[in-house]
Design an enzyme around this catalytic site. Structure first.
Site, PDB file in Angstrom:
ATOM      1  N   HIS A   1      30.344 -72.792  56.352  1.00 21.37           N
ATOM      2  CA  HIS A   1      31.493 -73.478  55.750  1.00 21.37           C
ATOM      3  C   HIS A   1      31.148 -74.003  54.354  1.00 21.37           C
ATOM      4  O   HIS A   1      31.888 -73.762  53.387  1.00 21.37           O
ATOM      5  CB  HIS A   1      31.916 -74.628  56.669  1.00 21.37           C
ATOM      6  CG  HIS A   1      33.043 -75.460  56.145  1.00 21.37           C
ATOM      7  ND1 HIS A   1      34.327 -75.368  56.646  1.00 21.37           N
ATOM      8  CD2 HIS A   1      33.093 -76.409  55.166  1.00 21.37           C
ATOM      9  CE1 HIS A   1      35.114 -76.221  56.000  1.00 21.37           C
ATOM     10  NE2 HIS A   1      34.381 -76.866  55.098  1.00 21.37           N
ATOM     11  N   GLU A   2      30.026 -74.710  54.239  1.00 23.69           N
ATOM     12  CA  GLU A   2      29.664 -75.287  52.939  1.00 23.69           C
ATOM     13  C   GLU A   2      29.323 -74.195  51.929  1.00 23.69           C
ATOM     14  O   GLU A   2      29.660 -74.305  50.745  1.00 23.69           O
ATOM     15  CB  GLU A   2      28.508 -76.271  53.097  1.00 23.69           C
ATOM     16  CG  GLU A   2      28.790 -77.445  54.027  1.00 23.69           C
ATOM     17  CD  GLU A   2      30.055 -78.209  53.683  1.00 23.69           C
ATOM     18  OE1 GLU A   2      30.446 -78.241  52.496  1.00 23.69           O
ATOM     19  OE2 GLU A   2      30.672 -78.772  54.610  1.00 23.69           O
TER      20      GLU A   2
ATOM     21  N   HIS B   1      39.574 -75.546  51.678  1.00 29.96           N
ATOM     22  CA  HIS B   1      39.900 -75.766  53.088  1.00 29.96           C
ATOM     23  C   HIS B   1      41.192 -75.037  53.449  1.00 29.96           C
ATOM     24  O   HIS B   1      42.117 -74.949  52.638  1.00 29.96           O
ATOM     25  CB  HIS B   1      40.053 -77.255  53.382  1.00 29.96           C
ATOM     26  CG  HIS B   1      38.745 -77.975  53.446  1.00 29.96           C
ATOM     27  ND1 HIS B   1      38.589 -79.288  53.086  1.00 29.96           N
ATOM     28  CD2 HIS B   1      37.510 -77.557  53.834  1.00 29.96           C
ATOM     29  CE1 HIS B   1      37.325 -79.657  53.246  1.00 29.96           C
ATOM     30  NE2 HIS B   1      36.650 -78.612  53.690  1.00 29.96           N
TER      31      HIS B   1
ATOM     32  N   ASN C   1      19.915 -49.561  57.109  1.00 28.67           N
ATOM     33  CA  ASN C   1      19.888 -51.030  57.003  1.00 28.67           C
ATOM     34  C   ASN C   1      20.556 -51.542  55.727  1.00 28.67           C
ATOM     35  O   ASN C   1      20.431 -52.709  55.382  1.00 28.67           O
ATOM     36  CB  ASN C   1      18.449 -51.545  57.067  1.00 28.67           C
ATOM     37  CG  ASN C   1      17.597 -51.075  55.896  1.00 28.67           C
ATOM     38  OD1 ASN C   1      18.046 -50.307  55.056  1.00 28.67           O
ATOM     39  ND2 ASN C   1      16.358 -51.527  55.853  1.00 28.67           N
TER      40      ASN C   1
ATOM     41  N   PHE D   1      19.766 -51.062  52.738  1.00 22.85           N
ATOM     42  CA  PHE D   1      18.833 -51.218  51.625  1.00 22.85           C
ATOM     43  C   PHE D   1      18.276 -49.845  51.269  1.00 22.85           C
ATOM     44  O   PHE D   1      17.911 -49.068  52.154  1.00 22.85           O
ATOM     45  CB  PHE D   1      17.679 -52.145  51.983  1.00 22.85           C
ATOM     46  CG  PHE D   1      18.074 -53.577  52.119  1.00 22.85           C
ATOM     47  CD1 PHE D   1      18.300 -54.357  50.999  1.00 22.85           C
ATOM     48  CD2 PHE D   1      18.223 -54.149  53.367  1.00 22.85           C
ATOM     49  CE1 PHE D   1      18.665 -55.680  51.116  1.00 22.85           C
ATOM     50  CE2 PHE D   1      18.592 -55.473  53.499  1.00 22.85           C
ATOM     51  CZ  PHE D   1      18.815 -56.240  52.373  1.00 22.85           C
TER      52      PHE D   1
ATOM     53  N   ASP E   1      21.852 -45.644  51.024  1.00 22.18           N
ATOM     54  CA  ASP E   1      21.861 -46.197  52.381  1.00 22.18           C
ATOM     55  C   ASP E   1      23.192 -46.907  52.585  1.00 22.18           C
ATOM     56  O   ASP E   1      23.448 -47.952  51.991  1.00 22.18           O
ATOM     57  CB  ASP E   1      20.703 -47.174  52.598  1.00 22.18           C
ATOM     58  CG  ASP E   1      20.447 -47.456  54.074  1.00 22.18           C
ATOM     59  OD1 ASP E   1      21.441 -47.606  54.815  1.00 22.18           O
ATOM     60  OD2 ASP E   1      19.278 -47.514  54.480  1.00 22.18           O
TER      61      ASP E   1
END
EC number: 3.4.24.-
Length: 615
Positions: free
Chosen positions: A340-341, A350, A413, A415, A423
């Site tokens: 959230h932060e 919000h 993955n 990467f 990838d």
């Protein structure tokens, strides 16, 4: 053979309803006892390859029962959980800094899914049994070992069955909608090749630094291993949230204030956040490169607030920060607060009453639910997209270099390691028409895949804008026609006029007093009349140009617009307003690089100097 194995292996669950038991996560009202059984798996083709000796496997499968029905949990190790140069710092009893680079690639934190449930997700620690959460058929479940003599027994329960540890609702303290004033986005996005649209589509990478204060160190009985494990579990879970936005979170650094706090961590969240941001800018960033820093504390913030962050602030030295109270024993609930932060840093406000997620609250709900969040609302996605288009934060485009990834090369993955050409994730997740997900090789005829200067698998022509100038103090970058990568991001020269000659560029920004007043006082603020700035010539209290050895140095008359900033609000009769902070000497001062006269700017020593000698 494997499919037959999945069908024939059966597990006996022992449902246990109607009583409570104390788990790591607190009181649980209704739960089901299960015995997860690991299913041996062979790679494609049924041939077992020799793998480097590791404690934990890259992929695992477990079968157990949920509501009496067998399910198969597929797990894949979160190979991107740690950055290549991950390190940890703590302090000896006499205050000496101790920094280590522990081997973390063979870790036990996994992401996964439930077989035959396309909407399922999982975030699991397999360090000592299975512990974490998974989503199945729209419901969120938590699983953890049952601490009894039978070491194989686990407890599964719906997240809403976790009794609240505190009846008081927990909230986020953020009230502002952005770090600075909201700007109307006046851009044309009709073209699919628009550079801003390309930026939004790119995969983002956030290198996260976590700082643990002394109160949290004491809370966990000064046990560094317990603190590490908690942070690893939290960040692993946060990654599940941000995969939904094509963002990967890599833990780059942990600092534990085991000797004493480096700032005054206090219940007033605004003051603590400001202090932490200043410390991050002046102390942490110079010694440890990262994109975002979070402070975890056991200090009880004022009121119901358990988290606070700047909005739309990623990549900004002082403001790409958040502070979070360690308010729950459940790591998955802490992960919801952390997500959230971080969402605020990424431009999200919000959620209002029209922004809903089913069956639980959305990640950006102001009030924290006792149930872990599952998704971002459509409102949050719009906020995030608008922030990306407006600010184009560059630090989160810096994906790891091929040579930086120390884990064994793995196709699928997301990467691109040494030896790979592309990838696009697993064959199930890959959406690329340029990359073969099975081999991580470019398809026949393709020159490139997802890079900035790649279009329909071919290099873009030379001169095509790949990174637009976002404002007067930025410059555009152009494709060369010879590579898929956009050239390194550049900035306008320091001292170039900007904002219709209201200011001069400084390190990619256009610092002008009006915007600084708005940031301090709100949208109706403007700069005070010149007479107010004469107060800086007194050198008394908060009114000065600089401090030397703890002593205020007053401004000379020609430098008085490089000291304390004076602002006026349209709704106030006071003409000379200023702000200051006991913990941040720069708070409320005129920013370095600000125009203080025609052809003159404030330099690092807060002298108003000729622009020709300033830089």
């Amino acid at each position: 053979m494997i499919q037959a194995l999945l069908v024939t292996i059966c597990l006996v669950g022992f449902p246990h309803q109607g009583s409570s038991i104390i788990l790591e996560s607190g009181n649980v009202k209704d739960y089901e006892v299960v015995y997860p059984q690991k299913i041996p798996a062979l790679p494609k083709g049924g041939i077992q390859r020799a793998e480097p000796e590791t404690k934990y496997e890259d992929t695992m499968q477990y079968q157990f029962k949920v509501n009496g029905e067998p399910v198969v949990l597929h797990l894949e190790r979160n190979k991107g959980l740690f950055s290549e140069d991950y390190s940890e710092t703590h302090y000896s009893p006499d205050g000496r800094e101790i920094t280590t680079s522990p081997p973390v690639q063979d870790h036990c934190y996994y992401h996964g899914r439930i077989q035959n449930d396309a909407d399922s997700t999982a975030s699991i620690s397999a360090c000592n049994g299975l512990k974490g959460r998974f989503k199945h058929q729209g419901e969120t479940y938590l699983i953890e070992p049952l601490k009894i003599s039978d070491s194989e027994a686990h407890k599964i329960y719906k997240s809403e069955n976790l009794e609240k540890e505190d009846e008081a609702p927990k909230t986020c303290g953020v009230t502002q909608t952005s770090l600075e004033t909201d700007e109307t986005i006046k851009m044309n996005f009709q073209s699919a090749n628009n550079p801003e649209e390309d930026y939004v589509r790119k995969r983002k990478y956030i290198k996260l630094a976590v700082v643990v204060d002394n109160s949290m160190y004491i809370k966990y009985d000064r046990n560094l291993n317990d603190i590490r494990s908690r942070i690893y579990e939290i960040v692993n879970d946060v990654n599940v949230f941000y995969r939904l936005l094509n963002i990967h979170i890599a833990l780059i650094f942990i600092e534990i204030w085991s000797h004493q706090d480096k700032i005054n961590v206090q219940p007033m969240v605004r003051v603590t956040l400001d202090s932490f941001g200043t410390w991050r800018e002046t102390d942490l960033l110079p010694r440890r490169s990262h994109d975002n820093a979070q402070l975890y504390t056991n200090v009880d913030f004022d009121g119901p607030t358990v988290g606070y962050a700047y909005v739309g602030s990623l990549c900004k030295p002082k403001h790409s920060v958040a502070i979070i109270q360690d308010h729950t024993e459940t790591a998955n609930m802490m992960a919801s607060t952390v997500a959230h932060e971080l969402g605020h840093n990424l431009g999200m406000n919000h959620d209002s009453g029209n922004c809903i997620c089913q069956p639980t609250l959305c990640v950006m709900s102001e009030t924290l639910s006792s149930v872990p969040f599952n998704d971002f609302s459509a409102c949050s996605r719009v906020d995030h997209r608008n922030y990306l288009i407006r600010d184009l934060p560059q630090c989160i485009l810096n994906k790891p270099l091929r040579t930086d990834i120390v884990a064994p090369a793995v196709c699928g993955n997301n990467f691109v390691e040494v030896g790979g050409e592309c990838d696009c994730g697993s064959p199930q997740d890959c959406q690329s028409t340029c990359c073969d997900a099975a081999t991580c090789r470019l398809r026949d005829g393709a020159q490139c895949d997802t890079e900035e200067c790649c279009e329909q698998c071919r290099f873009r022509r030379a001169g095509t804008v790949c990174r637009a100038a976002k404002d007067d103090c930025d410059v555009a970058e152009f494709c060369t026609g010879r590579t898929a990568d956009c050239p390194m991001d550049g900035l306008q020269r320091n001292g170039e006029p900007c904002q219709h000659n209201q200011g001069y560029c400084y390190n990619g920004k256009c610092p002008i007093m009006t915007n600084q007043c708005i940031a301090l006082w709100g949208p109706d603020a403007t700069v005070s009349q010149d007479g107010c700035f004469h107060f800086n010539e007194n050198g008394q209290g908060d009114l000065y140009c600089r401090r030397e050895n703890g002593v205020n140095i007053q401004c000379e008359p020609q430098d008085n617009k490089c000291g304390r900033l004076f602002c006026v609000q349209s709704t106030s009769t006071v003409q000379c307003n200023y702000r200051s902070s006991a913990t941040d000497p720069d708070y409320g001062m005129v920013a370095i690089g600000t125009k203080c006269g025609d052809g003159r700017v404030c330099n690092n020593n807060r002298f108003c100097v000729d622009i020709r000698i300033a830089y």
